[in-house]
Design a protein around this motif. Structure first.
Motif, short mmCIF file in Angstrom:
data_model
loop_
_atom_site.label_atom_id
_atom_site.label_comp_id
_atom_site.label_asym_id
_atom_site.label_seq_id
_atom_site.Cartn_x
_atom_site.Cartn_y
_atom_site.Cartn_z
N SER A 175 12.82 1.48 1.52
CA SER A 175 11.92 2.19 2.42
C SER A 175 12.52 2.18 3.82
CB SER A 175 10.56 1.49 2.40
OG SER A 175 9.70 2.05 3.36
N VAL A 176 12.57 3.37 4.44
CA VAL A 176 13.23 3.49 5.75
C VAL A 176 12.28 3.93 6.86
CG1 VAL A 176 15.53 3.89 4.78
CG2 VAL A 176 14.02 5.85 5.16
N GLY A 177 10.98 3.79 6.60
CA GLY A 177 9.98 4.13 7.62
C GLY A 177 8.61 4.08 6.99
N PRO A 178 7.54 4.11 7.79
CA PRO A 178 6.19 3.92 7.25
C PRO A 178 5.65 5.11 6.44
CG PRO A 178 6.14 4.22 9.64
CD PRO A 178 7.57 4.13 9.26
N ASP A 179 6.23 6.29 6.64
CA ASP A 179 5.67 7.47 5.98
C ASP A 179 6.03 7.51 4.50
OD1 ASP A 179 4.39 10.24 7.02
OD2 ASP A 179 5.65 10.58 5.24
N LEU B 22 -1.25 3.09 4.56
CA LEU B 22 -0.60 4.27 3.97
C LEU B 22 -0.46 5.31 5.06
CD1 LEU B 22 -2.74 3.00 1.78
CD2 LEU B 22 -2.06 4.97 0.44
N GLU B 23 0.68 5.97 5.11
CA GLU B 23 0.86 7.05 6.08
C GLU B 23 1.44 8.26 5.38
OE1 GLU B 23 2.13 4.22 9.82
OE2 GLU B 23 2.69 6.34 9.93
N PHE B 24 0.80 9.39 5.58
CA PHE B 24 1.33 10.65 5.07
C PHE B 24 0.67 11.80 5.81
CE2 PHE B 24 -2.50 11.55 2.66
CZ PHE B 24 -2.97 10.29 2.32
N GLU B 25 1.37 12.91 5.88
CA GLU B 25 0.88 14.12 6.54
C GLU B 25 0.25 13.81 7.90
OE1 GLU B 25 -1.66 15.64 3.47
OE2 GLU B 25 0.03 15.87 2.10
N GLY B 26 0.88 12.93 8.65
CA GLY B 26 0.41 12.63 10.00
C GLY B 26 -0.84 11.77 10.06
N GLY C 52 0.83 -1.21 0.00
CA GLY C 52 0.00 0.00 0.00
C GLY C 52 0.85 1.25 0.00
N LYS C 53 1.86 1.27 0.86
CA LYS C 53 2.72 2.44 0.95
C LYS C 53 3.37 2.75 -0.40
CE LYS C 53 7.10 4.16 2.27
NZ LYS C 53 8.18 4.50 3.16
#
Ligand code: GDP
Ligand code: IMO
Ligand code: MG
Length: 423
Positions: A408-412, A43-47, A17-18
């Motif tokens: 990828s180095v993190g969920p964001d 998915l993670e973005f903008e908090g 998803g990310k």
């Protein structure tokens, strides 16, 4: 133009998803081609954090067409929950989400059948997600299924016949259920579903390709859960491999372009079944805690272990992977040593081929590598990669014979590094 396919190379939850969300700006259309709400794509973005189950992960990058393809199985009740959660956070989907008329419907009784079959298996249960996936695909293959397009024509009679048939099967199992309340939710879902356009998606997608549009196909689950090539019978009920994109969308094999194969820097599995590199010790707990390895939807703890290159190489072959994407490398940031399984020992014989009977005792043969021991989570470019991390990438690329193009180095969304160097 071509259809690029992004799919999981392990047992699911690789981070599809990310990355679909990250790649969406390069595409005009994003589409799911198999599976259903057994998926949970985060998915993670903008908090903000979102978990998608049936809706393609291209939905958040404005102005893109998103299609639920014919190979998907759809539960109207869960679909409604998913849509309403997105609407509540300000995302209106009706103008950008289209549904294939040929996608099969997960009926209220499919979920009950899933529960009945699992409980009848006792200790050899699959550990399904309980979403009715297996029974729905079974009805599809045995030519008893109902499709989204059926909702538009004489649905009541077809629905009753299917439910009566399922009730008869259920009467042979000792399962208590309240069908009326599940049906109420289900039909409320049908009303929501009808707010969307049902399309002949194979024509729409082929027309878009003919008109120069780029399509990204988003896989669900992972190659080791494929119905033909996964760790059968501990698999899902669809073809999760690249070939599934052809049948699940109605595009010809020669229309497939890039195949992005996505994997974690280690490995996880949820549900029962063989997992040769599983760590049942403190190291496994460490991976689970550092990687927050709990199901996106069910919260089930994921089993954790070292990366399995025998299984990954098999997955690369089956899918024709042209670019690799490595996720969650940050989870290994603090490790002194990292192991990678380079062969299996089966009955004393060493092999680098994924065996027919994976339920046999497999002893992994490991190669140990140095950890890089530094926090990579705020890195923005491959120029910042520590030497030992580059050595890990080189080692994986040499074994798998495919370049790793994204790390990828993190969920964001922002914690994604594209590698441009001469690969
Ligand atoms: P999917 O089913 O393949 O889309 O993956 P899931 O969403 O089920 O599981 C992946 C989990 O890892 C999610 O919680 C993501 O937010 C998280 N994630 C994705 N990429 C990374 C990453 O590079 N590092 C870390 N720490 N977490 C990640
Ligand atoms: P995403 O798309 C991880 C697993 C289940 C079970 C087996 C069969 O988020 O990567 P099913 O309900 O499909 O009949 O269950 O497959 N499974 C997944 N594991 N990620 C998934 O999806 C999965 N979808 C199904 O845990 O072992
Ligand atoms: Mg998932």
């Amino acid at each position: 133009m071509k259809v690029d396919v992004l799919l999981g190379l392990q047992w699911g939850d690789e981070g599809k998803g990310k990355v679909v969300d990250v790649l969406t700006p390069n595409y005009d259309v994003v589409t799911r081609f198999q599976g259903g709400p057994n998926a949970g794509h985060t998915l993670e973005f903008e908090g903000q954090k979102y978990v998608l189950r049936s809706i393609p992960s291209g939905i958040f990058q404005g102005g893109k067409v998103n299609v639920i393809g014919n190979g998907v199985v759809l539960d109207p009740a869960l679909f409604r929950q998913e849509v309403e959660a997105l609407e509540a956070s300000g995302h209106n989907l009706t103008e950008r989400l289209y549904i294939s008329k040929k996608a099969h419907l997960i009926l209220p009784t499919h979920r009950l059948l899933d529960a009945a079959y699992e409980s009848a298996k006792g200790s050899s249960k699959i550990g399904t997600t309980g979403k009715g996936i297996g029974p729905t695909y079974t009805d599809k293959i045995s030519r008893n299924g109902l499709r989204v397009g059926d909702l538009l024509c004489n649905f009541e009679a077809k629905y009753k016949a299917a439910i009566d048939r399922h009730k008869e099967i259920l009467s042979h199992y000792n399962l208590q259920y309240d069908l009326a309340s599940i049906e109420k939710e289900w039909f409320a879902g049908v009303e929501k579903l009808k707010q969307f356009q049902f399309i002949d998606s194979e024509f729409v997608i082929n027309d878009l390709l003919a008109n120069g549009k780029n399509v990204l196909a988003e896989g669900a689950q992972g190659t080791m859960l494929d119905i033909d090539f996964g760790s059968y019978p501990f698999v899902t009920s669809s073809n999760t491999i690249c070939a599934g994109a052809c049948t699940g969308l109605g595009v010809a094999p020669r229309r497939i372009g890039e195949v992005y194969g996505i994997f974690k820097a280690y490995c996880t599995r949820v549900g029962s079944g063989p997992f040769p590199t599983e760590l049942m010790d403190e190291m496994g707990d460490k991976l689970r805690n550092l990687g927050h390895e709990f199901g996106s939807v069910t919260g089930r703890p994921r089993r954790c272990g070292w990366v399995d290159l025998v299984a990954l190489k098999y997955a690369v072959m089956l899918n024709g992977v042209s670019q690799l994407i490595m996720m969650k490398s940050d989870v290994l940031d603090g490790f002194d040593k990292i192991k990678a399984c380079v062969a299996y020992k089966v009955n004393g014989e060493e092999t680098d081929e994924f065996p027919f009977d994976v339920t046999e005792k497999i002893e992994p043969v490991y190669q140990e590598l140095d950890g890089w021991k530094c926090d990579m989570t705020s890195m923005k470019s491959e120029d910042e990669f520590p030497e030992k991390f580059n050595a890990y990438l080189d080692f994986l690329e040499d074994y798998l014979e495919v370049p790793i193009k994204i790390v990828s180095v993190g969920p964001d969304r922002a914690q994604t590094i594209i590698r441009y160097a001469n690969k």
